[in-house]
Design an enzyme around this catalytic site. Structure first.
Site, short mmCIF file in Angstrom:
data_model
loop_
_atom_site.label_atom_id
_atom_site.label_comp_id
_atom_site.label_asym_id
_atom_site.label_seq_id
_atom_site.Cartn_x
_atom_site.Cartn_y
_atom_site.Cartn_z
N TYR A 274 0.85 -1.19 0.00
CA TYR A 274 0.00 0.00 0.00
C TYR A 274 0.89 1.24 0.00
CZ TYR A 274 -4.38 2.38 0.10
OH TYR A 274 -5.44 3.16 -0.26
N ARG B 121 -9.43 10.98 -7.62
CA ARG B 121 -8.53 11.65 -6.68
C ARG B 121 -7.73 10.58 -5.94
NH1 ARG B 121 -8.92 12.75 -0.82
NH2 ARG B 121 -7.83 10.80 -1.21
N LYS C 2 -6.36 -2.01 -0.73
CA LYS C 2 -7.15 -1.90 0.50
C LYS C 2 -7.70 -3.26 0.92
CE LYS C 2 -7.48 2.61 1.55
NZ LYS C 2 -7.34 3.25 2.85
N GLU D 197 -13.76 5.02 -1.90
CA GLU D 197 -12.34 5.32 -1.77
C GLU D 197 -11.87 6.25 -2.88
OE1 GLU D 197 -9.03 4.99 0.49
OE2 GLU D 197 -10.70 3.63 0.83
N ASP D 198 -11.19 7.34 -2.51
CA ASP D 198 -10.48 8.23 -3.44
C ASP D 198 -11.40 8.83 -4.51
OD1 ASP D 198 -8.30 7.78 -1.93
OD2 ASP D 198 -7.10 6.81 -3.47
N ASP E 44 -13.74 5.96 3.35
CA ASP E 44 -12.53 5.84 4.15
C ASP E 44 -11.75 7.14 4.19
OD1 ASP E 44 -10.70 4.28 5.71
OD2 ASP E 44 -9.35 4.31 4.00
N ASP E 45 -11.75 7.90 3.10
CA ASP E 45 -11.01 9.16 3.08
C ASP E 45 -11.61 10.17 4.05
OD1 ASP E 45 -9.25 8.42 0.79
OD2 ASP E 45 -11.17 8.36 -0.24
N ASN F 115 -0.53 11.70 1.46
CA ASN F 115 0.11 10.55 0.83
C ASN F 115 0.24 10.78 -0.67
OD1 ASN F 115 0.55 8.65 2.95
ND2 ASN F 115 -1.66 8.36 3.09
#
Length: 538
Positions: free
Chosen positions: A97, A150, A168, A239-240, A262-263, A401
């Site tokens: 990851y 993103r 993930k 996610e993202d 999650d973000d 990140n």
């Protein structure tokens, strides 16, 4: 011990990643499964196989090569891959990851070997339920989905973003013990606005500008509805997604679907846990803290949303809680007089004079500085020194990140604060030695939170995921940090403890779910959770 289906024998067994043990098949198993002649004579233990894997990984020159090697291992021997990840988490997690997954996504189309996961495109509108039937597993419990707009701090990577759901879910299986066959990575390919990708002859996604508006929502609605019908026990993790879509989709489904982002929520719980742990070291009450964020996207405002709830649980009013949360973006301090703010920012825009980042620090004197900007090196020496001038032990989290996007390095934070900063980052930094003391920076990695959240929610059959579940998870993570670890400068437990930390979080989350549903908490809940976990040992 995984039971091999009787019909699976010979070379087909050796090519089946779920059941393959390669050189670890015993003489009896080689007789039973018709493997003689197909393997070398020597019989290995799983531990000896891991020695061989480590030797091969460590001789490679670049992390992206190690990523490709590990991906191939996962494709041929699932249990060996997960045993390696669990037993050598500190070495393997950065490869599987962050930060390596960022480069893997950028190069996804160029390093593609074989398909993994499920692709939904705008061309599938009207038939998503039907094509989900092409997936070989009928009992899917965990879905991680992205549209690639993103990815980490790297921007729009289109279909290359599939590396994120794959990564993930490997962490879910390793650290929460969700069986790999119950995990489904999904790429929602609606095009990309990244012209470089669209012009890349090796790019594997749709070569068109991104779909948006009502058509985009209709496609996501169809997918979510199809999942509810096809996999009614599944938890969906978003996610993202770009900030407006991240918030829009979360608010659209969170009250009626077993889902979370999650973000927004996972990152928030990790940050809250680090702050709660740090409070023990700085000897301050959580409700007395002032927090300043650099960045005002979904991650930062998600943290503020959860911190606001946490402040209110401590007795503060909604207004008083918001007064402890401040933001700076590229245009300076978020104040009420600004007319350029997005809806998710406006609640945190205060009646105050405009200010630059450094002016805001000197005016507000925050206890906590959190970077979620995706803008590297923005925690400059004057910024860190200003924090240290106002706080004996400044709490500084550079959470963007991958590593290349971190607001500052661990070494900079310690040097410019004269060794007084309590520092954490989103991607790993090595220990820092300074003036005869060694500091061990914490990694505010969402892997501390989302596996336990998912496991606890699934075991307790949560219908939706409330804010209180994330508060509970954050407190459980903070409680896992020892005084000795805090003294060494770390506000998170060692990564080597990830699987056990996930169990503790899952127990607390499941207990909370039972209380919310007004159901009795089983006396054997810890045993039930541990027994539900996938064990990759042979």
């Amino acid at each position: 011990m995984t039971q091999v289906p009787e019909s699976l024998t010979g070379i087909a067994l050796l090519h089946n990643p779920r059941y393959n043990k390669s050189t670890a098949f015993t003489e009896e198993e080689r007789d039973c499964y018709h493997l003689h002649g197909l393997l070398p004579a020597s019989i290995s233990t799983q531990g000896r196989q891991i020695e061989r894997i480590l030797e091969n990984i460590r001789r490679k020159a670049y992390d992206i090569e190690r990523y490709v090697f590990l991906s191939a291992l996962q494709s041929r021997n699932e249990r060996l891959f997960y045993r390696l990840l669990i037993d050598h988490v500190e070495e393997m997690l950065p490869l599987v990851y962050t930060p390596t997954v960022g480069q893997a996504c950028q190069e996804f189309a160029h390093i593609f070997r074989e398909t993994r996961g499920f692709y939904v495109t705008l061309q599938d509108k009207g038939r998503i339920y039907d094509i989900l039937g092409n997936w070989p597993e009928a009992d899917v419990r965990l879905i991680v989905i992205t549209d690639g707009e993103r990815i980490l701090g790297l921007g729009d990577l289109g279909a290359n973003g599939m590396g994120i759901p794959i990564g993930k879910l490997s962490l879910y299986s390793a650290f929460a013990g969700i069986p790999p066959e119950q995990c489904l990575p999904v790429m929602l390919d609606v095009g990309t606005n990244n012209e470089t990708l669209r012009n890349d002859p090796l790019y594997l996604g749709l070569r068109r500008p991104r779909l948006g508006g009502a058509d985009y929502l209709a496609l996501v609605d169809e997918f979510v509805d199809a999942v509810q019908r096809r996999y009614p026990k599944a938890l969906i993790q978003f996610e993202d997604f770009l900030t407006p879509n991240a918030y829009g989709l979360l608010n659209r489904y969170r009250k009626r679907v077993r889902c979370f982002n999650d973000d927004i929520q996972g990152t928030a719980a990790v940050a809250l846990a680090g702050i709660l742990a740090a409070c023990r070291r700085v000897e301050k009450n959580f409700q007395d803290l002032t927090v300043l964020f650099l960045g005002a996207g979904s991650a930062a405002t998600g943290m503020a949303d959860l911190l606001q709830v946490a402040f209110m649980r401590c007795g503060l009013s909604e207004q008083a809680a918001r007064q402890r949360l401040w933001f700076v973006d590229i245009d300076g301090l978020l104040v009420a007089s600004r007319t350029d703010l997005a809806p998710h920012n406006r609640p945190f825009a205060h009646d105050a004079e405009p200010a630059s980042f450094l002016e805001a620090i000197n005016r507000l004197r925050p206890d906590v500085l959190i970077g979620a900007s995706g803008a590297p090196n923005t925690f400059t020496e004057p910024v860190i020194r200003a924090m240290a001038a106002h706080q004996d032990l400044p709490i500084i989290f550079a959470l963007s990140n991958p590593t290349s996007r971190a607001e500052c390095t661990a070494e900079s934070a310690y040097q410019w604060s004269d060794g007084r900063a309590l520092f954490a980052s989103g991607s790993p930094f090595a220990p820092v030695s300074m003036d005869g003391q060694t500091f061990y920076p914490g990694q505010g990695n969402n892997a501390y939170i989302f596996p336990g959240i998912g496991l606890g929610a699934l075991v307790a059959a949560a219908e939706t995921l409330s804010d209180d579940l994330f508060l509970t998870a954050a407190q459980a993570l903070a409680d896992s940090v020892s005084d000795q670890q805090l003294a060494r400068g770390s506000v998170y437990p060692p990564l080597a403890e990830l699987r056990e930390v996930s169990v503790r979080i899952a127990i607390r989350v499941a207990e909370r779910v039972y209380r919310e549903r007004q159901l009795p908490i089983p006396d054997t809940l810890p045993e039930v959770i541990r027994e539900a976990m996938f064990d990759p040992s042979y």
